[in-house]
Design a protein around this motif. Sequence first.
Motif, PDB file in Angstrom:
ATOM      1  N   GLU A 165       3.731   2.365 -11.282  1.00  0.00           N
ATOM      2  CA  GLU A 165       2.328   2.088 -11.491  1.00  0.00           C
ATOM      3  C   GLU A 165       2.093   0.988  -9.988  1.00  0.00           C
ATOM      4  O   GLU A 165       0.831   1.235  -9.789  1.00  0.00           O
ATOM      5  N   SER A 166       2.857   0.534  -9.560  1.00  0.00           N
ATOM      6  CA  SER A 166       2.457  -0.601  -8.643  1.00  0.00           C
ATOM      7  C   SER A 166       3.486  -0.698  -7.650  1.00  0.00           C
ATOM      8  O   SER A 166       4.507  -0.018  -7.622  1.00  0.00           O
ATOM      9  N   ASN A 167       3.327  -1.511  -6.570  1.00  0.00           N
ATOM     10  CA  ASN A 167       4.075  -1.487  -5.417  1.00  0.00           C
ATOM     11  C   ASN A 167       4.355  -0.267  -4.731  1.00  0.00           C
ATOM     12  O   ASN A 167       5.423   0.290  -4.486  1.00  0.00           O
ATOM     13  N   LEU A 168       3.107   0.502  -4.437  1.00  0.00           N
ATOM     14  CA  LEU A 168       3.355   1.855  -4.015  1.00  0.00           C
ATOM     15  C   LEU A 168       3.259   1.674  -2.457  1.00  0.00           C
ATOM     16  O   LEU A 168       1.974   1.828  -1.751  1.00  0.00           O
ATOM     17  N   LEU A 169       4.314   1.528  -1.708  1.00  0.00           N
ATOM     18  CA  LEU A 169       4.297   1.091  -0.581  1.00  0.00           C
ATOM     19  C   LEU A 169       4.889   2.241   0.237  1.00  0.00           C
ATOM     20  O   LEU A 169       5.547   3.110  -0.109  1.00  0.00           O
ATOM     21  N   ALA A 170       4.577   2.418   1.477  1.00  0.00           N
ATOM     22  CA  ALA A 170       4.689   3.413   2.461  1.00  0.00           C
ATOM     23  C   ALA A 170       6.157   3.296   2.862  1.00  0.00           C
ATOM     24  O   ALA A 170       6.989   2.274   2.906  1.00  0.00           O
TER      25      ALA A 170
END
Length: 290
Positions: A165-170
């Motif tokens: 749900e979070s820390n959706l980093l490239a």
Amino acid sequence: MFYPLDNADDSGMYTCNVEVTAPNSYIYLRNTSANASISITVIATPEPLVEIVSMGIAEPGKEYMLNCTVTIVDRLIVSPVITWSKRSANNVISVPPDLMTVSNVMSSLYLNFSSLNTSDAGLYTCEASINVSQMSMVARNNEFWNLLLKITIPFVYLHVSQSRESNLLAGSNLILTCDISVDPNVDTPFTVNVTWNMTDQQIMSNSNFGGEINSSSILADTDRVNISSVMMRSGFNEYRSTLNFTTLSSIEDSGTYTCIVTIVPASAYEYVMTSDTNYTNIHFIVTGKL
């Protein structure tokens, strides 16, 4: 002598032929013959009037009833024989007796479905037969009525989730999962068709379950994203499709994703109808690099 007369077999033209032949010693006598004909019409019993009335909602899991009512002339003291048959998946079968209920009026026969399944869909025929047997006559007459019962495949559950749900980093990975549950009363073969869209633009489509299994496909212009074949889950009539981002891109991947699902019956089951198209959305934003 007809004992008894039968309207199905005995009506028609009858001819009696008589031939008189003289012995050879009477050379001056000529042979002679004659014939006479008579037409006989054996009157049939009056035609019964057959009608089927449906009661209930034709949806899986719902109670449903078909009532076949036969009307005959008052002066006919013989009760009609009522039979049900069903055509489905290219077969004509007799309706199981446990579905039938005879009403208090002998000229009615109910089919009672306590909980409809898609296998109950079909073309139902109610036929009434009258057979009068007396000392002097046998008379028969049949009449029938058809009713088409179509059942549409419904959905029970459709949900899209994401592995994080979070820390959706490239540069990181993400899996979108579309879980599909089909009504347990759908007991005929079907195919689960899944399409994934991103912001109303189709990513890919597959319909692998129930047919040939294709390998995972790659999105156009990239090897970062692929979609699985439709998989069976552990529960009855439960399926899953996944969209796997092996390497997220902040430029290309942020947006709204839609899982679109349609349930299509096997072609042999012509009276089972394709489900409505159902869909559900999920939105995420990819931020800076790892």
